[in-house]
Design an enzyme around this catalytic site. Structure first.
Site, mmCIF file in Angstrom:
data_model
loop_
_atom_site.group_PDB
_atom_site.id
_atom_site.type_symbol
_atom_site.label_atom_id
_atom_site.label_comp_id
_atom_site.label_asym_id
_atom_site.label_seq_id
_atom_site.Cartn_x
_atom_site.Cartn_y
_atom_site.Cartn_z
ATOM 1 N N LEU A 8 25.471 34.392 68.053
ATOM 2 C CA LEU A 8 26.442 35.153 68.598
ATOM 3 C C LEU A 8 26.404 36.480 67.966
ATOM 4 O O LEU A 8 27.546 37.144 67.790
ATOM 5 C CB LEU A 8 27.706 34.640 68.976
ATOM 6 C CG LEU A 8 27.686 33.046 69.738
ATOM 7 C CD1 LEU A 8 29.048 32.518 69.422
ATOM 8 C CD2 LEU A 8 27.070 33.270 70.768
ATOM 9 N N GLY A 9 25.262 37.033 67.415
ATOM 10 C CA GLY A 9 25.298 38.385 66.987
ATOM 11 C C GLY A 9 25.437 39.377 68.249
ATOM 12 O O GLY A 9 25.635 39.131 69.338
ATOM 13 N N ASP A 30 28.156 29.638 66.711
ATOM 14 C CA ASP A 30 27.474 30.683 65.710
ATOM 15 C C ASP A 30 28.253 29.959 64.582
ATOM 16 O O ASP A 30 29.507 29.604 64.689
ATOM 17 C CB ASP A 30 28.013 31.974 65.900
ATOM 18 C CG ASP A 30 27.442 33.074 65.204
ATOM 19 O OD1 ASP A 30 26.451 33.652 65.349
ATOM 20 O OD2 ASP A 30 27.950 33.110 63.693
ATOM 21 N N ASN A 95 12.794 37.592 68.480
ATOM 22 C CA ASN A 95 11.395 38.341 68.614
ATOM 23 C C ASN A 95 10.443 37.491 67.687
ATOM 24 O O ASN A 95 9.729 37.946 66.625
ATOM 25 C CB ASN A 95 11.645 39.566 67.772
ATOM 26 C CG ASN A 95 11.933 40.790 68.834
ATOM 27 O OD1 ASN A 95 11.620 40.730 70.057
ATOM 28 N ND2 ASN A 95 12.591 41.866 68.428
ATOM 29 N N SER A 121 14.075 42.654 75.870
ATOM 30 C CA SER A 121 14.008 44.018 75.381
ATOM 31 C C SER A 121 15.564 44.618 76.334
ATOM 32 O O SER A 121 15.794 44.137 77.072
ATOM 33 C CB SER A 121 13.148 44.818 75.717
ATOM 34 O OG SER A 121 13.178 46.091 75.340
ATOM 35 N N LYS A 173 5.788 40.652 74.315
ATOM 36 C CA LYS A 173 7.056 41.396 73.727
ATOM 37 C C LYS A 173 6.503 42.088 72.221
ATOM 38 O O LYS A 173 6.740 43.153 72.017
ATOM 39 C CB LYS A 173 8.163 40.594 73.270
ATOM 40 C CG LYS A 173 9.378 41.064 72.604
ATOM 41 C CD LYS A 173 9.862 42.367 73.495
ATOM 42 C CE LYS A 173 11.197 43.063 72.890
ATOM 43 N NZ LYS A 173 11.403 42.960 71.647
ATOM 44 N N HIS A 176 4.746 45.125 73.437
ATOM 45 C CA HIS A 176 5.910 46.092 74.104
ATOM 46 C C HIS A 176 6.468 47.123 72.541
ATOM 47 O O HIS A 176 6.511 48.170 72.947
ATOM 48 C CB HIS A 176 6.787 45.212 74.565
ATOM 49 C CG HIS A 176 7.984 45.890 74.899
ATOM 50 N ND1 HIS A 176 9.130 46.200 73.935
ATOM 51 C CD2 HIS A 176 8.847 46.467 75.971
ATOM 52 C CE1 HIS A 176 10.191 46.764 74.283
ATOM 53 N NE2 HIS A 176 9.950 47.036 75.577
ATOM 54 N N ASN A 177 6.516 46.092 71.672
ATOM 55 C CA ASN A 177 7.155 46.877 70.322
ATOM 56 C C ASN A 177 6.162 47.633 69.730
ATOM 57 O O ASN A 177 6.413 48.613 69.007
ATOM 58 C CB ASN A 177 7.912 45.737 69.574
ATOM 59 C CG ASN A 177 9.265 45.153 69.880
ATOM 60 O OD1 ASN A 177 9.511 45.362 71.025
ATOM 61 N ND2 ASN A 177 9.957 44.832 69.065
ATOM 62 N N GLU A 180 6.175 50.645 71.610
ATOM 63 C CA GLU A 180 7.507 51.357 71.003
ATOM 64 C C GLU A 180 7.300 52.274 69.766
ATOM 65 O O GLU A 180 7.773 53.245 69.672
ATOM 66 C CB GLU A 180 8.498 50.238 70.735
ATOM 67 C CG GLU A 180 9.782 50.574 70.609
ATOM 68 C CD GLU A 180 10.844 49.302 70.607
ATOM 69 O OE1 GLU A 180 11.047 48.793 71.634
ATOM 70 O OE2 GLU A 180 11.426 48.975 69.249
HETATM 71 O O1 LIG Z 1 13.007 44.354 69.821
HETATM 72 C C1 LIG Z 1 13.471 45.337 69.581
HETATM 73 C C2 LIG Z 1 13.666 46.662 70.476
HETATM 74 O O2 LIG Z 1 12.484 46.504 71.411
HETATM 75 C C3 LIG Z 1 14.174 45.195 68.345
HETATM 76 O O3 LIG Z 1 15.136 46.261 68.052
HETATM 77 C C4 LIG Z 1 13.225 45.275 67.016
HETATM 78 O O4 LIG Z 1 14.236 45.225 65.950
HETATM 79 C C5 LIG Z 1 12.602 46.615 66.942
HETATM 80 O O5 LIG Z 1 11.767 46.493 66.162
HETATM 81 P P1 LIG Z 1 11.540 47.128 64.551
HETATM 82 O O6 LIG Z 1 12.701 46.641 64.030
HETATM 83 O O7 LIG Z 1 10.264 46.545 64.110
HETATM 84 O O8 LIG Z 1 11.625 48.635 64.634
#
Ligand SMILES: O=C(CO)[C@H](O)[C@H](O)COP(=O)(O)O
Length: 301
Positions: A8-9, A30, A95, A121, A173, A176-177, A180
């Site tokens: 429960l973060g 939690d 993740n 996400s 995912k 995706h990251n 990002e």
């Molecule tokens: O999944 C996420 C965003 O989509 C999380 O915020 C993740 O922690 C981001 O990756 P990193 O910490 O490697 O920057």
């Protein structure tokens, strides 16, 4: 539906709250009493142990893990396995590395427990705006969970979907990251170039705001960049040190394994590593070598 939320973060608590608002019964676990109290205040129930959590759910149960990837996810799966029964479903919304997911799914399959991986996400904005979810797992199991995904998603039929068999959600995912990382790096470099053109004294927040509407490079990451520059134009008090949680490096490793060139994502990962080397031995050695072969000057500390 009825769901047990483990962890429960920031993410787990908000997802529990969104599910409660959507009419689901949520029991959260939690180890921190204050985290349990917070979701009770938001209409969920809570349990102080995993045993108590499982006991509060009717079989076949649905449990969603929202815990840090790695050892904590393994510990949670191992603690749950003796408590769960055939027909129960365990979702990993964190993740996790997809290879760990495949291993955990195989262990669960041995007990006829469905394992579903959900790349999630949306961050702290997900409570209000919904979460984007990339789901891997048995098609019938995912279909059974449809009411949960429809509630958590930005729209009933948008922002979520089953992308393939178990493991594929976390794989998606991960990429995706990786994307990002590349997008973030491009914005960061662009604004840095703008900021270094001192004779124009450009207002970076103003430029971000201009770009937010109509521009080819508008995006949610740009919206957040603009917010950050608006609050703190010089980024005072923020150390130039960028962390990573693993998914960028897994993406790069996977690209290499697949013989797929991914120069932008790779460079953005390396740049994060470089940000942490505030006293670079390699750079000192480069300067020393130039001095050795060419007598070039060394800048003294
Ligand atoms: O999944 C996420 C965003 O989509 C999380 O915020 C993740 O922690 C981001 O990756 P990193 O910490 O490697 O920057």
């Amino acid at each position: 539906m009825e769901l047990g939320m483990i962890g429960l973060g920031r993410m787990g608590a908000n997802m529990a709250q969104r599910l409660v608002r959507g009419g689901h019964r949520v029991v959260g676990f939690d180890p921190k009493p204050e985290a349990r109290k917070a979701i009770e205040d938001n209409g969920a129930e809570s349990a102080a142990t995993l045993d108590a959590l499982v006991a509060k759910l009717k079989a076949p149960r649905t449990l969603w893990m929202m815990v840090p990837a790695g050892a904590i996810t393994d510990d949670t799966v191992n603690a749950l396995l003796p408590l769960l029964s055939a027909g129960d479903t365990l979702i990993d919304g964190g993740n996790s590395n997809y290879k760990d997911t495949l291993r955990r799914a195989a262990t669960c399959a041995g007990k006829n427990i469905q394992y579903v991986d959900c790349g999630t996400s949306g961050g702290i904005w997900g409570l209000a705006e919904g979460y984007s979810m990339m789901i891997g797992g048995d098609a019938a199991a995912v279909e059974h969970l449809r009411p949960i995904f429809e509630t958590l998603a930005p729209g009933k039929d948008t922002g979520w979907g089953r992308v393939g068999p178990v493991g594929s959600g976390h794989f998606t995912k991960m990429v995706h990251n990786g994307i990002e990382y590349g997008l973030m790096q491009a914005y960061a470099e662009g604004f840095s170039i703008l900021g270094h053109k001192q004779e124009f004294a450009l207002d970076l927040h103003q430029i971000a705001e201009i770009w937010r509407t109509g521009s080819v490079v508008r995006s949610w990451l740009l919206d957040l960049t603009s917010d950050a520059l608006g609050k703190n134009p010089k980024l005072d008090g923020i150390a130039p040190w960028v962390a990573d949680s693993g998914e960028g490096r897994w993406t790069v490793a996977e690209a290499i394994d697949l013989d797929v060139p991914a120069p932008v994502i790779t460079a953005s990962l390396i740049e994060r590593l470089r940000s942490r080397d505030t006293d670079s031995f390699a750079d000192k050695l480069l300067a020393a070598m130039r001095n050795e072969f060419g007598g070039h000057a060394i800048k003294k500390e």
